[in-house]
Design a protein around this motif. Structure first.
Motif, PDB file in Angstrom:
ATOM      1  N   PRO A  72      34.171  46.561  46.902  1.00 21.29           N
ATOM      2  CA  PRO A  72      34.035  46.096  45.518  1.00 21.29           C
ATOM      3  C   PRO A  72      35.105  45.081  45.137  1.00 21.29           C
ATOM      4  CG  PRO A  72      33.836  48.488  45.649  1.00 21.29           C
ATOM      5  CD  PRO A  72      34.309  48.022  46.977  1.00 21.29           C
ATOM      6  N   GLU A  73      34.662  44.011  44.534  1.00 23.51           N
ATOM      7  CA  GLU A  73      35.558  42.907  44.213  1.00 23.51           C
ATOM      8  C   GLU A  73      36.749  43.338  43.368  1.00 23.51           C
ATOM      9  OE1 GLU A  73      34.466  38.516  42.928  1.00 23.51           O
ATOM     10  OE2 GLU A  73      34.404  39.841  41.173  1.00 23.51           O
ATOM     11  N   ILE A  74      36.498  44.061  42.303  1.00 23.39           N
ATOM     12  CA  ILE A  74      37.588  44.414  41.396  1.00 23.39           C
ATOM     13  C   ILE A  74      38.581  45.358  42.072  1.00 23.39           C
ATOM     14  CG2 ILE A  74      36.484  46.405  40.271  1.00 23.39           C
ATOM     15  CD1 ILE A  74      37.706  45.258  37.609  1.00 23.39           C
ATOM     16  N   VAL A  75      38.113  46.184  42.972  1.00 26.57           N
ATOM     17  CA  VAL A  75      39.007  47.075  43.716  1.00 26.57           C
ATOM     18  C   VAL A  75      39.921  46.261  44.626  1.00 26.57           C
ATOM     19  CG1 VAL A  75      39.109  48.919  45.444  1.00 26.57           C
ATOM     20  CG2 VAL A  75      37.402  49.016  43.618  1.00 26.57           C
ATOM     21  N   ILE A  76      39.363  45.258  45.269  1.00 27.41           N
ATOM     22  CA  ILE A  76      40.158  44.411  46.157  1.00 27.41           C
ATOM     23  C   ILE A  76      41.244  43.684  45.381  1.00 27.41           C
ATOM     24  CG2 ILE A  76      40.101  42.377  47.655  1.00 27.41           C
ATOM     25  CD1 ILE A  76      37.285  43.276  48.521  1.00 27.41           C
ATOM     26  N   VAL A  84      44.065  46.179  44.253  1.00 23.36           N
ATOM     27  CA  VAL A  84      45.037  46.572  45.290  1.00 23.36           C
ATOM     28  C   VAL A  84      45.875  45.375  45.731  1.00 23.36           C
ATOM     29  CG1 VAL A  84      43.577  48.475  46.074  1.00 23.36           C
ATOM     30  CG2 VAL A  84      43.441  46.279  47.248  1.00 23.36           C
ATOM     31  N   MET A  85      45.287  44.196  45.703  1.00 22.70           N
ATOM     32  CA  MET A  85      46.037  43.003  46.089  1.00 22.70           C
ATOM     33  C   MET A  85      47.195  42.763  45.116  1.00 22.70           C
ATOM     34  SD  MET A  85      44.534  39.201  46.952  1.00 22.70           S
ATOM     35  CE  MET A  85      44.114  38.786  45.254  1.00 22.70           C
ATOM     36  N   TYR A  86      46.921  42.883  43.809  1.00 22.72           N
ATOM     37  CA  TYR A  86      47.950  42.636  42.802  1.00 22.72           C
ATOM     38  C   TYR A  86      48.967  43.772  42.708  1.00 22.72           C
ATOM     39  CZ  TYR A  86      45.397  38.614  40.891  1.00 22.72           C
ATOM     40  OH  TYR A  86      44.794  37.398  40.718  1.00 22.72           O
ATOM     41  N   HIS A  87      48.516  45.002  42.938  1.00 23.32           N
ATOM     42  CA  HIS A  87      49.376  46.148  42.677  1.00 23.32           C
ATOM     43  C   HIS A  87      50.071  46.716  43.913  1.00 23.32           C
ATOM     44  CE1 HIS A  87      46.949  46.065  39.000  1.00 23.32           C
ATOM     45  NE2 HIS A  87      47.932  46.733  38.433  1.00 23.32           N
ATOM     46  N   TYR A  88      49.542  46.432  45.092  1.00 26.52           N
ATOM     47  CA  TYR A  88      50.111  47.052  46.292  1.00 26.52           C
ATOM     48  C   TYR A  88      50.404  46.067  47.431  1.00 26.52           C
ATOM     49  CZ  TYR A  88      48.698  51.557  44.289  1.00 26.52           C
ATOM     50  OH  TYR A  88      48.548  52.651  43.473  1.00 26.52           O
ATOM     51  N   LEU A  89      49.796  44.885  47.433  1.00 25.88           N
ATOM     52  CA  LEU A  89      49.882  44.000  48.595  1.00 25.88           C
ATOM     53  C   LEU A  89      50.589  42.676  48.305  1.00 25.88           C
ATOM     54  CD1 LEU A  89      46.276  44.561  50.039  1.00 25.88           C
ATOM     55  CD2 LEU A  89      48.409  45.679  50.726  1.00 25.88           C
ATOM     56  N   ASP A 146      40.636  48.528  57.202  1.00 25.58           N
ATOM     57  CA  ASP A 146      41.238  49.858  57.155  1.00 25.58           C
ATOM     58  C   ASP A 146      40.876  50.609  55.874  1.00 25.58           C
ATOM     59  OD1 ASP A 146      43.073  51.714  58.551  1.00 25.58           O
ATOM     60  OD2 ASP A 146      44.246  51.515  56.716  1.00 25.58           O
ATOM     61  N   MET A 147      40.911  49.943  54.730  1.00 24.50           N
ATOM     62  CA  MET A 147      40.618  50.607  53.460  1.00 24.50           C
ATOM     63  C   MET A 147      39.172  51.052  53.353  1.00 24.50           C
ATOM     64  SD  MET A 147      42.588  48.705  50.325  1.00 24.50           S
ATOM     65  CE  MET A 147      41.977  47.071  50.711  1.00 24.50           C
ATOM     66  N   ALA A 160      34.644  42.071  56.916  1.00 20.19           N
ATOM     67  CA  ALA A 160      35.914  41.831  56.218  1.00 20.19           C
ATOM     68  C   ALA A 160      36.234  40.349  56.149  1.00 20.19           C
ATOM     69  CB  ALA A 160      37.040  42.588  56.924  1.00 20.19           C
ATOM     70  N   ASN A 161      36.053  39.656  57.254  1.00 17.53           N
ATOM     71  CA  ASN A 161      36.346  38.228  57.292  1.00 17.53           C
ATOM     72  C   ASN A 161      35.451  37.442  56.346  1.00 17.53           C
ATOM     73  OD1 ASN A 161      38.499  37.226  58.675  1.00 17.53           O
ATOM     74  ND2 ASN A 161      37.373  36.568  60.462  1.00 17.53           N
ATOM     75  N   LYS A 162      34.171  37.791  56.313  1.00 16.88           N
ATOM     76  CA  LYS A 162      33.232  37.087  55.437  1.00 16.88           C
ATOM     77  C   LYS A 162      33.540  37.371  53.966  1.00 16.88           C
ATOM     78  CE  LYS A 162      29.495  36.826  58.811  1.00 16.88           C
ATOM     79  NZ  LYS A 162      28.173  37.343  59.257  1.00 16.88           N
ATOM     80  N   ARG A 163      33.989  38.593  53.679  1.00 12.13           N
ATOM     81  CA  ARG A 163      34.344  38.921  52.292  1.00 12.13           C
ATOM     82  C   ARG A 163      35.529  38.069  51.838  1.00 12.13           C
ATOM     83  NH1 ARG A 163      31.928  40.225  47.777  1.00 12.13           N
ATOM     84  NH2 ARG A 163      32.688  42.075  46.681  1.00 12.13           N
ATOM     85  N   ILE A 164      36.520  37.934  52.682  1.00 11.01           N
ATOM     86  CA  ILE A 164      37.682  37.109  52.351  1.00 11.01           C
ATOM     87  C   ILE A 164      37.277  35.647  52.207  1.00 11.01           C
ATOM     88  CG2 ILE A 164      39.865  36.216  53.259  1.00 11.01           C
ATOM     89  CD1 ILE A 164      40.431  39.011  54.330  1.00 11.01           C
ATOM     90  N   ALA A 165      36.376  35.188  53.070  1.00 11.93           N
ATOM     91  CA  ALA A 165      35.893  33.805  52.970  1.00 11.93           C
ATOM     92  C   ALA A 165      35.179  33.578  51.646  1.00 11.93           C
ATOM     93  CB  ALA A 165      34.963  33.489  54.144  1.00 11.93           C
TER      94      ALA A 165
END
Length: 221
Positions: free
Chosen positions: A138-142, A145-150, A161-162, A170-175
């Motif tokens: 889910p976009e908002i979850v990503i 966690v990016m803002y708060h933990y990574l 892993d998550m 995973a790669n396509k989601r980041i793209a």
């Protein structure tokens, strides 16, 4: 005679409706029980919604058909057949496909159903893939966690892993994220985040990652 129904064709839309696919996925997650960051569609009972998820091997046995009716015909690892009352998603139990790819395939087929597709053309395939990506990652979850933990950083290993997804997914989601200059933060998205927060907290506790509250205001309902 084999019971198979694979819809072919496509509508005349010039491009996929990504907003519809994403909102359909978000609503799907909101309306079903979430047990962890790693979503497993096989944990769901969707019979009341007219959907059955089963193995090809078991379905062949139940319908007294040879398994060759369902395999070896250049079909995907997962596909849908229609009965009078149900959409039946079938997947290979005994195959070389990884569990991560199998899970994506099942959710992809759910995408066709929940996006209301009546055909299986290129536009519909892209929408179903986008649906699956949002359900599994889910976009908002990503972003949370990016803002708060990574430390505002993200790579494919985090997603693998998550969410227990494949390298390709995973790669396509980041793209996809790299091509966007915004992220969805509707009330439903924030409600979805609230369902995931206990699992996010537990995951990063196990990772010994500290929580940064700087951007919490961005995610308030």
């Amino acid at each position: 005679m084999c019971i198979r129904d694979r819809l072919i064709g496509g509508n005349k839309l010039s491009k996929p409706n990504f907003e519809m696919a994403q909102n359909s996925a978000t609503n799907f997650l909101l309306s079903h029980n979430i047990k962890s960051l790693a979503f497993n569609p096989k944990d769901l009972n969707l019979v009341s919604e007219g959907i059955i998820i089963d193995t090809i091997e078991n379905y062949a046995k139940l319908t007294n058909q040879p398994i060759t009716c369902f395999i070896g015909r250049n079909i995907d690892d997962c596909y849908v057949i229609k009965s009078q009352d149900y959409s039946i998603i079938l997947y290979r139990e005994n195959s070389t496909v990884s569990e991560e790819h199998r899970t994506f395939g099942i959710v992809h087929e759910l995408g066709h159903i929940y996006c209301g597709h009546s055909s299986d053309g290129q536009i519909q395939e892209i929408e179903a893939i986008f649906f699956a990506a949002q359900v599994l990652m889910p976009e908002i979850v990503i972003y949370y966690v990016m803002y708060h933990y990574l430390n505002n950083k993200l790579d494919y290993t985090n997603l693998m892993d998550m969410f227990n997804v494949s390298f390709d997914a995973a790669n396509k989601r980041i793209a996809t994220f790299s091509r966007k200059n915004f992220w969805n933060s509707s009330r439903n998205d924030k409600l979805l985040l609230s369902k995931f927060k206990p699992y996010i907290k537990e995951y990063f506790k196990q990772q010994n990652k500290s929580y940064d509250s700087t951007y919490e205001y961005l995610f308030a309902i």
